[in-house]
Design an enzyme around this catalytic site. Structure first.
Site, PDB file in Angstrom:
ATOM      1  N   HIS A   1      44.850  23.604  18.971  1.00 57.28           N
ATOM      2  CA  HIS A   1      46.008  22.956  19.604  1.00 57.28           C
ATOM      3  C   HIS A   1      47.122  23.989  19.718  1.00 57.28           C
ATOM      4  CE1 HIS A   1      48.872  19.272  19.921  1.00 57.28           C
ATOM      5  NE2 HIS A   1      49.504  20.357  20.356  1.00 57.28           N
TER       6      HIS A   1
ATOM      7  N   HIS B   1      50.159  25.886  22.763  1.00 62.82           N
ATOM      8  CA  HIS B   1      50.815  25.826  24.078  1.00 62.82           C
ATOM      9  C   HIS B   1      51.019  27.246  24.607  1.00 62.82           C
ATOM     10  CE1 HIS B   1      51.735  21.500  23.652  1.00 62.82           C
ATOM     11  NE2 HIS B   1      51.725  21.803  22.368  1.00 62.82           N
TER      12      HIS B   1
ATOM     13  N   LYS C   1      44.180  14.654  27.029  1.00 62.68           N
ATOM     14  CA  LYS C   1      45.304  14.538  26.096  1.00 62.68           C
ATOM     15  C   LYS C   1      46.165  13.328  26.411  1.00 62.68           C
ATOM     16  CE  LYS C   1      48.399  15.903  22.987  1.00 62.68           C
ATOM     17  NZ  LYS C   1      49.204  17.106  22.833  1.00 62.68           N
TER      18      LYS C   1
ATOM     19  N   HIS D   1      48.396  12.427  20.829  1.00 64.97           N
ATOM     20  CA  HIS D   1      49.714  12.583  20.202  1.00 64.97           C
ATOM     21  C   HIS D   1      50.133  11.189  19.747  1.00 64.97           C
ATOM     22  CE1 HIS D   1      53.898  14.574  20.136  1.00 64.97           C
ATOM     23  NE2 HIS D   1      54.038  13.365  19.626  1.00 64.97           N
TER      24      HIS D   1
ATOM     25  N   HIS E   1      48.222  17.023  15.236  1.00 68.49           N
ATOM     26  CA  HIS E   1      49.392  17.336  14.404  1.00 68.49           C
ATOM     27  C   HIS E   1      49.896  16.139  13.594  1.00 68.49           C
ATOM     28  CE1 HIS E   1      51.224  15.607  17.940  1.00 68.49           C
ATOM     29  NE2 HIS E   1      51.169  16.718  18.655  1.00 68.49           N
TER      30      HIS E   1
ATOM     31  N   ASP F   1      49.712  23.893  16.968  1.00 68.30           N
ATOM     32  CA  ASP F   1      50.760  23.357  17.838  1.00 68.30           C
ATOM     33  C   ASP F   1      51.824  24.416  18.114  1.00 68.30           C
ATOM     34  OD1 ASP F   1      51.974  21.556  19.507  1.00 68.30           O
ATOM     35  OD2 ASP F   1      52.907  20.377  17.920  1.00 68.30           O
TER      36      ASP F   1
HETATM   37  C1  NCD Z   1      55.262  20.739  22.110  1.00 70.16           C
HETATM   38  C2  NCD Z   1      55.719  21.691  23.202  1.00 70.16           C
HETATM   39  O1  NCD Z   1      56.759  22.317  23.044  1.00 70.16           O
HETATM   40  O2  NCD Z   1      55.022  21.824  24.214  1.00 70.16           O
HETATM   41  N1  NCD Z   1      56.342  20.479  21.218  1.00 70.16           N
HETATM   42  C3  NCD Z   1      56.250  20.024  19.943  1.00 70.16           C
HETATM   43  O3  NCD Z   1      57.272  19.710  19.353  1.00 70.16           O
HETATM   44  N2  NCD Z   1      55.104  19.949  19.317  1.00 70.16           N
HETATM   45  C4  NCD Z   1      54.721  19.506  22.720  1.00 70.16           C
HETATM   46  C5  NCD Z   1      53.914  18.679  21.772  1.00 70.16           C
HETATM   47  O4  NCD Z   1      52.820  19.067  21.363  1.00 70.16           O
HETATM   48  O5  NCD Z   1      54.369  17.598  21.409  1.00 70.16           O
HETATM   49 ZN    ZN Z   2      51.444  20.331  21.020  1.00 71.18          ZN
END
Ligand code: NCD
Ligand code: ZN
Length: 367
Positions: free
Chosen positions: A13, A15, A107, A145, A188, A261
């Site tokens: 997981h 980004h 997702k 989520h 998460h 995350d």
């Molecule tokens: C994530 C993001 O910034 O893309 N932010 C977060 O607080 N975890 C998005 C997400 O996974 O909720």
């Molecule tokens: Zn995330």
């Protein structure tokens, strides 16, 4: 000096955003010995179609994968891009997507619940329109989520309840009862409620746990308002962190695994709020090792190292059916400095420990 080796691991997981900076974020994952990644689809626009070229309103999994590979991701042995579930997702899209080979996960985002989640749609919608049925039938993994949307004030976050508690109490029992074979990753997770829920399920329900939720509590966020720790779901209380620590370090853990995350934001705090997401690229294994030690695991012992390997390297790939890498890396108990990541666009990304005032890690990674 304590030192041990581990197989390359998968961050299941994370980004990676879009544009030229993707290359910097991907490199940070390569630097921390990742064999592969699961790249979340909350780009702008979202990755909400499966095949073909990108359009103004969406990315496709096929096109986003191409971008990830062209930005350095070609070195990974595998990349999973989940489909962003929106109002437009149909059961046919799931079936055709599976046939195409591109669709392996999807997702669920709570509408407006976190960074770039405006396209999310309520869970009930997908329970009723055949999308979850099609996913159950085809084996497409639901990455979830789990926070109730639309709550405010003390319903959103309080001593005895919060958005995640509500979601896992109100919706998850219904979801698993209606779709008993659906493969689910509770992403998460942050609460004892979610840990208990996942623990009570069978092998088709797993969870990712981030470094920040194992290391910190709401007190760390609030003391000095350390906004680099602001992510969603929010860090919670000590009892919640203890439940997470017990789950990931348990000798019987087969279903809790690493998903950082890691979520880079060039601008965190603004005049009207704070962007949600912690950046842990480059250093996540070191942070997880620190968290295991804080949980009482002795990483000098073979037993402790085995528990750590299950969480970081074994459980996730087994669930997703990913190849176990031959390559190995080493963790050494010797201090290493934490650096700001300056991207090729000139933006600075502050990694979480620096944002907490910690500029040195107790562990060093060598690959
Ligand atoms: C994530 C993001 O910034 O893309 N932010 C977060 O607080 N975890 C998005 C997400 O996974 O909720
Ligand atoms: Zn995330």
């Amino acid at each position: 000096m304590i030192s041990f080796s581990l197989p390359y691991w998968y961050d299941l997981h994370a980004h990676f955003r879009q544009g030229t900076v993707m290359a910097d974020y991907i490199q940070a994952h390569i630097n921390m010995a990742c064999a592969g990644i699961l790249a979340m689809p909350n780009t702008k626009p979202p990755v909400s179609r499966v095949t073909g070229s990108a359009a103004d309103e969406y990315w496709t999994i096929e096109s986003y994968l191409k971008d990830l590979r062209a930005s350095g991701g070609h070195v990974f042995s595998d990349i999973i891009v989940p489909l962003y579930l929106t109002q437009d997702t149909t059961p046919d899209m799931i079936r055709a997507g599976t046939q195409s080979g591109y669709l392996r996960a999807a997702k669920y985002y709570p509408p407006h619940g976190t960074t770039n989640s405006d396209h999310g749609f309520p869970l009930r919608h997908f329970m009723e329109n055949g999308v979850f049925s099609a996913m159950e039938e085809t084996g497409v993994v639901l990455c979830l989520h789990g926070e109730e949307h639309g709550l405010t004030g003390s319903d959103y976050f309080d001593q005895d309840t919060n958005a995640e508690d509500v979601f896992y109490t109100r919706h998850m029992p219904v979801l698993v009862q209606k779709f008993p074979k659906l493969k689910i990753v509770c992403e998460h997770i942050t609460t004892r409620t979610a840990v208990d829920f996942v623990s009570a399920q069978g092998d088709n329900v797993c969870a990712t746990v981030t470094p920040q939720h194992l290391l910190y509590t709401a007190g760390h966020l609030l003391q000095g308002f350390k906004y680099h720790l602001y992510c969603l779901p929010l860090v919670k209380f000590n009892a919640d962190r203890a439940a997470l620590r017990d789950a990931v370090t348990s000798p019987t853990n087969t279903r809790f695994f690493a998903g950082t995350d890691s979520a880079p934001h060039a601008v965190k705090a603004t005049a009207c709020g704070c962007a949600a997401g912690c950046f842990t690229g480059n250093i996540a294994p070191q942070l997880y090792a620190q968290a295991f030690e804080d949980s009482g695991v002795d990483l000098a012992t073979k037993n402790g190292q085995t528990l750590f390997q299950r969480f970081l390297c074994d459980n996730g790939p087994r669930f997703y059916g990913l190849k176990v890498p031959d390559k190995r890396f080493t963790l050494k108990k010797t201090p290493s400095p934490v650096h700001i990541l300056t991207t090729r666009e000139g933006t600075d990304i502050t990694p979480l420990p620096l944002g907490m005032g910690q500029d040195t890690l107790p562990w060093t990674l060598e690959r």
